[in-house]
Enzyme design. Structure first.
Site, PDB file in Angstrom:
ATOM      1  N   ASP A 181       0.854  -1.214   0.000  1.00 12.05           N
ATOM      2  CA  ASP A 181       0.000   0.000   0.000  1.00 12.05           C
ATOM      3  C   ASP A 181       0.873   1.240   0.000  1.00 12.05           C
ATOM      4  OD1 ASP A 181       0.213  -1.263   2.960  1.00 12.05           O
ATOM      5  OD2 ASP A 181       0.492   0.892   3.023  1.00 12.05           O
ATOM      6  N   ASP A 200       0.634   3.600   2.298  1.00  8.59           N
ATOM      7  CA  ASP A 200       0.485   4.157   3.646  1.00  8.59           C
ATOM      8  C   ASP A 200      -0.631   5.215   3.658  1.00  8.59           C
ATOM      9  OD1 ASP A 200       1.262   4.006   6.365  1.00  8.59           O
ATOM     10  OD2 ASP A 200       2.315   5.894   6.171  1.00  8.59           O
TER      11      ASP A 200
HETATM   12  N1  LIG Z   1       1.196   1.335   5.753  1.00 11.12           N
HETATM   13  C1  LIG Z   1       1.669   0.473   6.663  1.00 11.12           C
HETATM   14  N2  LIG Z   1       2.072   0.923   7.884  1.00 11.12           N
HETATM   15  C2  LIG Z   1       2.557   0.058   8.792  1.00 11.12           C
HETATM   16  N3  LIG Z   1       2.661  -1.262   8.588  1.00 11.12           N
HETATM   17  C3  LIG Z   1       2.275  -1.748   7.403  1.00 11.12           C
HETATM   18  N4  LIG Z   1       2.267  -2.994   6.914  1.00 11.12           N
HETATM   19  C4  LIG Z   1       1.793  -2.938   5.665  1.00 11.12           C
HETATM   20  N5  LIG Z   1       1.463  -1.673   5.308  1.00 11.12           N
HETATM   21  C5  LIG Z   1       1.760  -0.911   6.390  1.00 11.12           C
END
Ligand SMILES: Nc1ncnc2[nH]cnc12
Ligand SMILES: CSC[C@H]1O[C@H](OP(=O)(O)O)[C@H](O)[C@@H]1O
Length: 257
Positions: free
Chosen positions: A204, A206
């Site tokens: 992703d 974040d």
């Molecule tokens: N955006 C994110 N922040 C923290 N841990 C994660 N693990 C996977 N995506 C994450």
């Protein structure tokens, strides 16, 4: 003796058909799950699902010390940590693999060491990842045609919550990827002279990008990209030399006070 251990992260709960399952008791309690022993392309490997078989341990409650101790007790010298991470940069895209080379620790309250006194150790973490394994994983991922980044700085947050937008913008200045589990897994492995490599899959963007991440998205993208992790492990593990020439264990010579 089994010399390679894999710790599977979110969405990675098994990487082979186990031949044996071992319940290990450690001075730090039980690992996240019984350790599975099996083979990957003829190489004996131990596996622990970091969050437990049914994802029952949140990142701040993972028994990191028990997991690393259990692997060490079984003879493991090299640990491969598989993780799902958010991206802090446009060019680290969901589905990409990152062979992490640095980290920044933003955790707050974990068991960071095996040496709480009277024995005291200060382990060197300048270059914390095993150079031998990093090279093998990067080159193998490239050969397999997977989108892979040779380097990346992982910022490890305490969790279990995700970051605020302000935090994410701050982390973006210094790091490439973000997760909740690299620390203290890597510190602890190093304190026992074990090699550590991190295979991170970006799931992703974040929360700095438009749409904030959620846990469902992480698990969905991880499920879609799991085959890359499996293929990478299958092709790379047989290339890892049995005898270590990386020098990771040398930290033991100078870390005690
Ligand atoms: N955006 C994110 N922040 C923290 N841990 C994660 N693990 C996977 N995506 C994450
Ligand atoms: C399921 S969303 C957040 C969760 O995913 C990552 O886990 P892991 O590093 O074990 O793959 C992240 O660090 C969080 O623990």
């Amino acid at each position: 003796m089994v010399k390679i251990g894999i710790i599977g992260g979110s969405g990675v709960y098994g990487v082979f058909e186990p031949k044996e399952t071992v319940k290990v008791h450690t001075p730090y309690g039980r690992p996240s799950a019984p350790v599975e022993i099996g083979e990957i392309e003829g190489v004996e490997v131990a596996f622990i699902p970091r969050h437990g078989k049914n994802h029952e341990f949140p990142p701040h409650e993972v028994p990191y010390r028990a997991n690393i101790w259990a692997l060490h007790e079984l003879g493991v010298e090299r640990v491969i940590g598989v993780t799902a991470v958010g991206s802090l940069r446009e060019e680290y895209k969901p589905g990409d693999i990152v062979v992490t080379d640095q980290f920044i620790d933003f955790t707050k309250k974990r068991d960071y060491t095996f040496y709480n006194g009277p024995r005291v150790a200060h382990v060197s973490m300048a270059d914390p990842f095993c150079p031998e394994m990093r090279k093998i994983f990067y080159e193998t991922a490239k050969d397999l045609g997977f989108p892979v980044h040779e380097k990346g700085t992982y910022v490890c947050i305490e969790g279990p919550r995700f970051s605020t937008r302000a935090e994410s913008f701050m982390f973006r200045q210094y790091a490439h990827i973000i997760g909740m589990t690299l620390v203290p897994e890597i510190n602890l492995a190093r304190e026992l002279g074990m090699c550590y490599a991190n295979i991170a899959t970006v799931t992703d963007y974040d929360v700095w990008a438009d749409k904030p991440v959620d846990a469902q998205e992480v698990l969905k993208v991880m499920a879609e990209n799991n085959y890359k992790v499996q293929e990478l492990l299958k092709k790379a593990i047989p290339l890892i030399p049995e005898e270590r020439k990386c020098g990771c264990a040398d930290v033991l010579k100078s870390m005690f006070v």
